[in-house]
Design a protein around this motif. Structure first.
Motif, PDB file in Angstrom:
ATOM      1  N   ARG A  18     -21.736  53.488 -26.933  1.00 27.67           N
ATOM      2  CA  ARG A  18     -20.833  54.502 -26.510  1.00 27.67           C
ATOM      3  C   ARG A  18     -21.612  55.322 -25.387  1.00 27.67           C
ATOM      4  NH1 ARG A  18     -18.751  55.309 -32.145  1.00 27.67           N
ATOM      5  NH2 ARG A  18     -16.920  54.066 -32.274  1.00 27.67           N
ATOM      6  N   GLY A  19     -22.913  55.662 -25.867  1.00 28.50           N
ATOM      7  CA  GLY A  19     -23.647  56.317 -24.916  1.00 28.50           C
ATOM      8  C   GLY A  19     -23.908  55.728 -23.435  1.00 28.50           C
ATOM      9  N   SER A  20     -24.211  54.131 -23.907  1.00 30.47           N
ATOM     10  CA  SER A  20     -24.578  53.245 -22.774  1.00 30.47           C
ATOM     11  C   SER A  20     -23.264  53.338 -21.645  1.00 30.47           C
ATOM     12  CB  SER A  20     -25.305  52.072 -23.161  1.00 30.47           C
ATOM     13  OG  SER A  20     -25.199  51.279 -22.038  1.00 30.47           O
ATOM     14  N   SER A  21     -22.110  52.971 -22.581  1.00 27.75           N
ATOM     15  CA  SER A  21     -20.978  52.920 -21.595  1.00 27.75           C
ATOM     16  C   SER A  21     -20.682  54.028 -20.749  1.00 27.75           C
ATOM     17  CB  SER A  21     -19.708  52.637 -22.551  1.00 27.75           C
ATOM     18  OG  SER A  21     -18.618  52.524 -22.017  1.00 27.75           O
ATOM     19  N   ASP A  22     -20.755  55.337 -21.364  1.00 30.83           N
ATOM     20  CA  ASP A  22     -20.608  56.446 -20.510  1.00 30.83           C
ATOM     21  C   ASP A  22     -21.582  56.638 -19.385  1.00 30.83           C
ATOM     22  OD1 ASP A  22     -18.968  58.913 -20.389  1.00 30.83           O
ATOM     23  OD2 ASP A  22     -20.752  60.046 -20.782  1.00 30.83           O
ATOM     24  N   GLY A  23     -22.833  56.355 -19.827  1.00 31.06           N
ATOM     25  CA  GLY A  23     -23.807  56.262 -18.522  1.00 31.06           C
ATOM     26  C   GLY A  23     -23.420  55.361 -17.273  1.00 31.06           C
ATOM     27  N   TRP A  24     -22.944  54.469 -17.849  1.00 32.46           N
ATOM     28  CA  TRP A  24     -22.460  53.399 -16.726  1.00 32.46           C
ATOM     29  C   TRP A  24     -21.247  53.839 -16.124  1.00 32.46           C
ATOM     30  CZ3 TRP A  24     -25.627  50.326 -14.530  1.00 32.46           C
ATOM     31  CH2 TRP A  24     -26.761  49.841 -15.076  1.00 32.46           C
ATOM     32  N   ARG A  25     -20.268  54.590 -16.758  1.00 28.18           N
ATOM     33  CA  ARG A  25     -19.124  55.109 -16.190  1.00 28.18           C
ATOM     34  C   ARG A  25     -19.653  56.377 -15.379  1.00 28.18           C
ATOM     35  NH1 ARG A  25     -17.311  60.072 -16.207  1.00 28.18           N
ATOM     36  NH2 ARG A  25     -18.680  60.634 -17.979  1.00 28.18           N
ATOM     37  N   ARG A  26     -20.809  56.905 -15.496  1.00 26.51           N
ATOM     38  CA  ARG A  26     -21.185  58.044 -14.541  1.00 26.51           C
ATOM     39  C   ARG A  26     -21.646  57.182 -13.313  1.00 26.51           C
ATOM     40  NH1 ARG A  26     -23.111  60.353 -19.436  1.00 26.51           N
ATOM     41  NH2 ARG A  26     -25.284  59.400 -18.785  1.00 26.51           N
ATOM     42  N   ALA A  67     -20.636  57.527  -9.404  1.00 28.13           N
ATOM     43  CA  ALA A  67     -21.312  58.053  -8.485  1.00 28.13           C
ATOM     44  C   ALA A  67     -21.372  56.910  -7.328  1.00 28.13           C
ATOM     45  CB  ALA A  67     -22.892  58.208  -9.045  1.00 28.13           C
ATOM     46  N   ALA A  68     -21.125  55.683  -7.774  1.00 25.07           N
ATOM     47  CA  ALA A  68     -21.111  54.834  -6.794  1.00 25.07           C
ATOM     48  C   ALA A  68     -19.682  54.899  -5.951  1.00 25.07           C
ATOM     49  CB  ALA A  68     -21.206  53.424  -7.148  1.00 25.07           C
ATOM     50  N   GLY A  69     -18.637  55.733  -6.316  1.00 25.56           N
ATOM     51  CA  GLY A  69     -17.443  55.607  -5.582  1.00 25.56           C
ATOM     52  C   GLY A  69     -16.293  55.318  -6.313  1.00 25.56           C
ATOM     53  N   GLU A  70     -16.417  54.861  -7.495  1.00 20.90           N
ATOM     54  CA  GLU A  70     -15.393  54.592  -8.188  1.00 20.90           C
ATOM     55  C   GLU A  70     -14.428  55.523  -8.737  1.00 20.90           C
ATOM     56  OE1 GLU A  70     -12.849  51.901  -9.946  1.00 20.90           O
ATOM     57  OE2 GLU A  70     -14.740  51.142  -9.429  1.00 20.90           O
ATOM     58  N   GLU A  71     -13.120  55.218  -8.622  1.00 22.83           N
ATOM     59  CA  GLU A  71     -12.186  56.519  -9.017  1.00 22.83           C
ATOM     60  C   GLU A  71     -12.308  56.627 -10.579  1.00 22.83           C
ATOM     61  OE1 GLU A  71      -9.302  56.669 -10.906  1.00 22.83           O
ATOM     62  OE2 GLU A  71      -8.939  58.362 -10.478  1.00 22.83           O
ATOM     63  N   PRO A  72     -12.716  58.189 -10.689  1.00 22.74           N
ATOM     64  CA  PRO A  72     -13.147  58.499 -12.160  1.00 22.74           C
ATOM     65  C   PRO A  72     -12.124  57.886 -13.162  1.00 22.74           C
ATOM     66  CG  PRO A  72     -13.181  60.326 -10.610  1.00 22.74           C
ATOM     67  CD  PRO A  72     -12.660  59.274  -9.831  1.00 22.74           C
ATOM     68  N   ASP A  73     -10.795  58.189 -13.086  1.00 24.75           N
ATOM     69  CA  ASP A  73      -9.777  57.605 -14.067  1.00 24.75           C
ATOM     70  C   ASP A  73     -10.004  56.006 -14.497  1.00 24.75           C
ATOM     71  OD1 ASP A  73      -8.978  60.180 -14.551  1.00 24.75           O
ATOM     72  OD2 ASP A  73      -7.218  59.770 -13.483  1.00 24.75           O
ATOM     73  N   ALA A  74     -10.275  55.399 -13.229  1.00 30.01           N
ATOM     74  CA  ALA A  74     -10.569  53.874 -13.519  1.00 30.01           C
ATOM     75  C   ALA A  74     -11.842  53.546 -14.119  1.00 30.01           C
ATOM     76  CB  ALA A  74     -10.299  53.056 -12.106  1.00 30.01           C
ATOM     77  N   ALA A  75     -12.634  54.407 -13.769  1.00 32.24           N
ATOM     78  CA  ALA A  75     -14.351  53.956 -14.591  1.00 32.24           C
ATOM     79  C   ALA A  75     -14.068  54.409 -15.939  1.00 32.24           C
ATOM     80  CB  ALA A  75     -15.193  55.107 -13.640  1.00 32.24           C
ATOM     81  N   ARG A  76     -13.381  55.656 -16.439  1.00 30.71           N
ATOM     82  CA  ARG A  76     -13.243  56.060 -17.600  1.00 30.71           C
ATOM     83  C   ARG A  76     -12.378  54.805 -18.358  1.00 30.71           C
ATOM     84  NH1 ARG A  76     -10.835  60.219 -16.595  1.00 30.71           N
ATOM     85  NH2 ARG A  76     -12.958  61.706 -16.307  1.00 30.71           N
TER      86      ARG A  76
END
Length: 213
Positions: free
Chosen positions: A174-182, A186-195
């Motif tokens: 879960r921590g890794s998944s959240d790190g990849w979300r961030r 940071a690379a420009g992905e829409e936050p809700d889609a990344a989440r």
């Protein structure tokens, strides 16, 4: 197997970037981790057919440029380049899909060395659904296995399935998944889609239903 989850999560640097490859949009997932060992030992650990199964997966084939490799139950491909104590590249062929992996090593003094792994794939519906964590979490678990192996090369390899369903394993995933979300944001992905993608990916690795939005 008990591990210091926060320490291992904090040891990995994660980034996501984009490019056009062979005329198609592509995404790069990059992980960087420093190890307390010399570069020669780190190189041997990631290129030796005898040592790779101790921290990753059993491997067969010809581990040299132009040779083909096969990871047991996983990807195979061709080793395209290999420069001693520096870097190697290979194709990652799995379920009819081809992507590309580069592993680069650098010394950080006599007793530390850094590994940087970049996995490049063409943009696809799979990326839209799962995001960079689909590849990133798997590689991060591999780099954890490498860290444990380098710390004690005689210790038996932990059971991957048991670890993934343990409290520490789920916390790390879960921590890794959240790190990849961030990293995706940071690379420009829409936050809700990344989440949403991160929730789906964590659920896939832990075998549990996705966390509620």
């Amino acid at each position: 197997m008990a591990i210091d989850v926060e320490r291992h999560l904090g040891a990995v640097e994660r980034s996501v970037s984009s490019l056009v490859l062979e005329g198609q949009p592509a995404r790069l997932v990059t992980l960087s981790r420093s190890y307390r060992t010399g570069i020669a030992n780190l190189w041997d650990a990631v290129t030796s057919a005898e040592r790779i199964p101790k921290w990753f997966l059993p491997v067969s084939g010809t581990l040299e440029p132009g040779g083909r490799y096969q990871l047991e139950g996983n990807a195979g491909g061709e080793i395209t380049t290999c420069v001693q104590l520096s870097h190697f590249t290979l194709t990652w062929e799995f379920s009819g899909w081809v992507s590309w992996v580069e592993v680069a090593l650098s010394a950080e003094g006599e007793r530390r060395a850094r590994l940087v792994l970049t996995h490049t794939s063409h943009f696809s519906e799979h990326w839209t659904e799962y995001g960079p964590g689909a590849a990133g979490i798997g590689w991060e678990l591999g780099l954890l296995g490498l860290a444990l192996h380098l710390a004690d090369s005689d210790a038996p390899k932990p059971d991957e399935a048991a670890f993934a369903t343990s409290p520490d394993g789920k916390a790390l995933i879960r921590g890794s998944s959240d790190g990849w979300r961030r990293a995706a944001v940071a690379a420009g992905e829409e936050p809700d889609a990344a989440r949403a993608a991160a929730r789906r990916t964590a659920a896939f690795y832990t075998g549990e239903p996705p966390d509620p939005a």
